[in-house]
Write a protein that holds these residues in place. Structure first.
Motif, short mmCIF file in Angstrom:
data_model
loop_
_atom_site.label_atom_id
_atom_site.label_comp_id
_atom_site.label_asym_id
_atom_site.label_seq_id
_atom_site.Cartn_x
_atom_site.Cartn_y
_atom_site.Cartn_z
N ASP A 274 118.48 36.11 4.52
CA ASP A 274 118.87 37.14 3.56
C ASP A 274 118.95 38.51 4.23
N ASP A 275 119.51 38.55 5.45
CA ASP A 275 119.69 39.84 6.11
C ASP A 275 120.61 40.76 5.32
N GLN A 276 121.55 40.14 4.55
CA GLN A 276 122.47 40.96 3.76
C GLN A 276 121.71 41.78 2.72
N ILE A 277 120.60 41.23 2.21
CA ILE A 277 119.81 41.98 1.23
C ILE A 277 119.19 43.21 1.90
N HIS A 278 118.77 43.05 3.15
CA HIS A 278 118.22 44.21 3.87
C HIS A 278 119.28 45.29 4.05
N TRP A 279 120.48 44.87 4.41
CA TRP A 279 121.54 45.86 4.56
C TRP A 279 121.89 46.50 3.23
N PHE A 280 121.84 45.72 2.15
CA PHE A 280 122.05 46.30 0.83
C PHE A 280 120.98 47.33 0.51
N SER A 281 119.73 47.03 0.91
CA SER A 281 118.65 47.98 0.70
C SER A 281 118.90 49.27 1.46
N ILE A 282 119.35 49.15 2.71
CA ILE A 282 119.62 50.33 3.51
C ILE A 282 120.75 51.15 2.89
N ILE A 283 121.83 50.48 2.48
CA ILE A 283 122.97 51.19 1.89
C ILE A 283 122.56 51.87 0.59
N ASN A 284 121.76 51.15 -0.23
CA ASN A 284 121.27 51.72 -1.48
C ASN A 284 120.44 52.98 -1.23
N SER A 285 119.57 52.91 -0.23
CA SER A 285 118.72 54.06 0.09
C SER A 285 119.54 55.21 0.65
N VAL A 286 120.54 54.89 1.48
CA VAL A 286 121.39 55.94 2.05
C VAL A 286 122.17 56.66 0.96
N MET A 287 122.60 55.93 -0.06
CA MET A 287 123.33 56.57 -1.16
C MET A 287 122.41 57.55 -1.90
N ILE A 288 121.15 57.16 -2.08
CA ILE A 288 120.19 58.08 -2.72
C ILE A 288 120.01 59.33 -1.88
N VAL A 289 119.89 59.14 -0.56
CA VAL A 289 119.71 60.29 0.34
C VAL A 289 120.93 61.19 0.31
N LEU A 290 122.13 60.61 0.32
CA LEU A 290 123.34 61.43 0.29
C LEU A 290 123.43 62.23 -1.01
N PHE A 291 123.04 61.61 -2.12
CA PHE A 291 123.05 62.31 -3.40
C PHE A 291 122.09 63.49 -3.38
N LEU A 292 120.88 63.26 -2.89
CA LEU A 292 119.90 64.35 -2.83
C LEU A 292 120.31 65.41 -1.81
N THR A 293 120.88 64.98 -0.69
CA THR A 293 121.32 65.94 0.31
C THR A 293 122.40 66.85 -0.24
N GLY A 294 123.29 66.27 -1.06
CA GLY A 294 124.32 67.09 -1.69
C GLY A 294 123.72 68.13 -2.62
N MET A 295 122.70 67.72 -3.40
CA MET A 295 122.05 68.68 -4.29
C MET A 295 121.35 69.79 -3.50
N VAL A 296 120.64 69.40 -2.44
CA VAL A 296 119.95 70.40 -1.63
C VAL A 296 120.95 71.33 -0.96
N ALA A 297 122.07 70.77 -0.51
CA ALA A 297 123.08 71.61 0.14
C ALA A 297 123.64 72.63 -0.84
N ILE A 298 123.88 72.21 -2.08
CA ILE A 298 124.38 73.14 -3.09
C ILE A 298 123.37 74.26 -3.34
N ILE A 299 122.10 73.86 -3.45
CA ILE A 299 121.06 74.86 -3.70
C ILE A 299 120.92 75.82 -2.51
N MET A 300 120.90 75.28 -1.31
CA MET A 300 120.63 76.09 -0.14
C MET A 300 121.81 76.98 0.23
N PHE A 301 123.00 76.43 0.22
CA PHE A 301 124.15 77.15 0.77
C PHE A 301 124.97 77.89 -0.28
#
Length: 641
Positions: A274-301
């Motif tokens: 089930d390595d695909q599940i691990h990659w799904f976990s990574i992609i899911n987490s990266v999407m969360i990080v990108l969403f938060l990074t976008g919010m922080v970027a809006i606030i900061m810049f």
């Protein structure tokens, strides 16, 4: 000085290892000649229904005249591993059939009850040959190729099984008393030497019979004899577990040449479909990080840059007072919080756990903590936690001095004792219950003494050393002055309620790790190997970024609402993810595990409470320092009259 520290570390390691020989996965492989005697060792009895491990000889199996215990490290002892010698005689590349191990003339009531209890709880027998655990072969469908099967291993083999005979409703218990070992070896093309690359077993239940009187020296069985039959078949009657019944233990050995090289012999044990599940976990987490990074970027810049530019262009303080937002609380934002000593303690503990996790992860990525090194991961984590006490004391003292605290010795003592003391209290209470069950998972007195020595002899002094140097340095200067009279906090909207905002803040850090958490819990409680440290390192990095960003975002909203009491909330915002971890562990218990007995249930929730508590301190410290740096940066960027 360096030599003395190295000597101290070596002695401590020797104490933990119980010997001065190191057990690392990088040791040289064993080369065997034909007919070399190979020592087969027995390990614990384990079960997923009853997580209490037991010693192999807690059941009336065939015992050698003298039971010898192999040297075990601290991690093995805490896991309940008890590695001992056995009567099994195996010669390299020599096939043998129907070897009689021993004979029990009549099972006593206690012996039969012991076997039935372990069979009822689905206990499995674990053995070790040349550092390889015994495993049963399971052919599973390959998800990547629907038409093909793939070979996987299932650790250990069942003590026995229960079934009802044909035409009967009564359930009877049967014992696996015949074992067929298949040992895979890789032969050197140039020499006659060979290396073991696989250790498989196929258990059978056979009610052995023989003619005449039992011959102790060279017994001959009707049901299992090389001259009369080739292998044990399934048509023979099974061995029932009944008081007064005779039981004969036998085994076969066959060697098969394999193309698998010694360096790759653990691949089948560690195979996951089930390595695909691990990659799904990574992609899911990266999407969360990108969403938060976008919010922080809006606030900061955008928002922050505009606010700072506007505030710096104001010419009069009266105009500044007409403004609203985070700048109005500049005179109170660095006011020391309530219970500042306790906050400094928890921050220092979080730094200690962060250092432990980071360094252990690095060693795991380098291959030092592979499953071949049994107990190595737990030993490394405990050692790293002990030595990271130096950083716990330093960072807690630095923060406490910035709060203008003066009782640094009391704060340091709390840092050294609070988290380890809470964990040790739970651990000790559980250990008493496990000891009452006569399980091998009960930590002996010598190991408890070693743990106390590591705690009070090394960790506590290191915390005080770090605290001394941290408090000795001058406190960091705040970018703005703090007013003598606290500013009144206006009434906050419902969504800025501390409890609500902290619970919301804990969702995303937990969401970034919960899929990988499933595999970690599976390896802990379902007797499976976990080795995907590369995935785990990526998830850990994502967790750090997520905790930092969600805390910064919610802290900014809090300051914009003119609420300057951000210290504790910054810690709880990301630390509240531990509540979701504890809730998920309860969900996992009721959905995946079949534990029904009281002591194993208390063990599960006790240890998961310790893990959740550590996760709270770790994530809370990450969020706190991210928010601390953010607040200092934004208030250091504006001109305050």
């Amino acid at each position: 000085m360096k030599r003395s520290w190295a000597t101290c570390f070596f002695l401590v390691t020797c104490l933990i290892q119980k010997s001065c020989s190191f057990y690392l996965p990088g040791v040289a492989p064993m080369d065997f000649q034909k007919k070399d005697l190979i020592g087969l060792k027995v390990n614990k009895l384990s079960s997923v229904r009853n997580v209490l491990p037991y010693e192999y000889y807690s059941l009336p199996y065939c015992r050698p005249e003298k039971i010898e215990h192999s040297a075990e490290n601290l991690g093995e002892v805490l896991r309940g591993d008890r590695i001992e010698n056995s009567l099994y005689q195996i010669q390299m590349r020599v096939d043998e059939q129907c070897k009689v191990l021993c004979r029990i003339t009549a099972l006593s009531t206690a012996q039969a009850k012991a076997f039935r209890t372990k069979i009822e709880d689905d206990y499995r027998v674990n053995m070790i040959l040349d550092n390889l655990p015994v495993a049963m072969v399971k052919m599973r469908k390959d998800d990547r190729k629907s038409s093909s099967l793939i070979k996987t291993y299932e650790r250990g083999f069942p003590v026995g099984f229960k079934a009802s005979m044909e035409g009967q409703t009564e359930v009877k218990f049967f014992l696996h008393n015949h074992l067929r070992y298949t040992i895979l070896y890789h032969k050197d093309a140039q020499t006659d030497l060979a290396r073991i690359v696989g250790f498989e077993v196929e258990p059978f239940s056979v009610k052995h019979t023989y003619e005449g009187v039992w011959d102790k020296t060279s017994p001959v069985l009707d049901t299992c004899n090389p001259g009369r039959m080739t292998f044990v078949t399934h048509n023979l009657p099974p061995q029932p577990v009944v008081e007064g019944m005779e039981v004969i233990f036998t085994y076969d050995v066959r060697f098969l040449a394999s193309d698998v090289k010694w360096a790759s012999r653990w691949d089948t044990y560690l195979m996951m479909l089930d390595d695909q599940i691990h990659w799904f976990s990574i992609i899911n987490s990266v999407m969360i990080v990108l969403f938060l990074t976008g919010m922080v970027a809006i606030i900061m810049f955008k928002t922050l840059a505009r606010d700072i530019s506007k505030y710096n262009q104001l010419e009069s303080s009266d105009d500044a007072q007409e403004e609203t937002g985070w700048k109005l609380v500049h005179g109170d934002v660095f006011r020391p919080p309530s219970a500042s000593s306790l906050l400094a303690t928890y921050v220092g503990t979080g730094v200690q756990l962060f250092g432990m996790t980071l360094i252990t992860m690095i060693f795991a990525l380098l291959g030092f903590l592979s499953p071949a090194n049994r107990g190595g991961l737990m030993t490394a984590m405990l050692m790293m936690f002990v030595f990271m006490g130096l950083f716990a004391g330093y960072f807690s003292a630095r923060l406490y001095k910035s709060f203008r605290g003066e009782e640094w010795k009391n704060m340091t003592l709390r840092t050294a004792l609070l988290f380890p003391g809470t964990c040790f209290s739970i651990f000790f209470a559980l250990n008493l219950l496990i000891w009452g069950e006569k399980s091998s998972g009960a930590v002996p007195f010598g190991t408890l003494f070693a743990l106390c020595f590591l705690w009070f002899g090394i960790s506590v002094p290191l915390v005080f050393v770090g605290s001394y140097f941290g408090y000795k340095k001058p406190a960091p200067e705040d970018p703005v002055r703090t007013n003598k009279i606290p500013r009144q906090i206006p009434e906050q909207p419902w969504y800025m309620n501390p409890v609500f905002s902290c619970l919301v803040g804990g969702v995303l850090p937990f969401g970034a790790v919960f899929i990988e958490l499933f595999f970690i819990l599976t390896s802990m409680w379902l007797q499976q190997f976990y080795y995907l440290f590369g995935f785990l390192a990526l998830v850990f990095i994502i967790l750090i970024v997520t905790c930092a960003e969600i805390t910064i975002v919610l802290c900014y909203f809090q300051l914009c609402s003119e609420d300057y009491q951000w210290w504790w909330r910054a810690y709880f915002t990301s630390g509240s993810s531990a509540l979701y971890l504890l809730a998920y562990s309860a969900f996992y218990f009721y959905s995946k595990l079949t534990i029904t007995k009281t002591v194993p249930l208390l063990m599960y929730f006790g240890y998961m409470t310790i893990i959740s508590y550590g996760f709270f301190c770790l994530t809370g410290a990450i969020g706190f320092y991210a928010c601390y740096i953010f607040v200092r940066q934004i208030y250091g960027s504006v001109k305050i009259d």
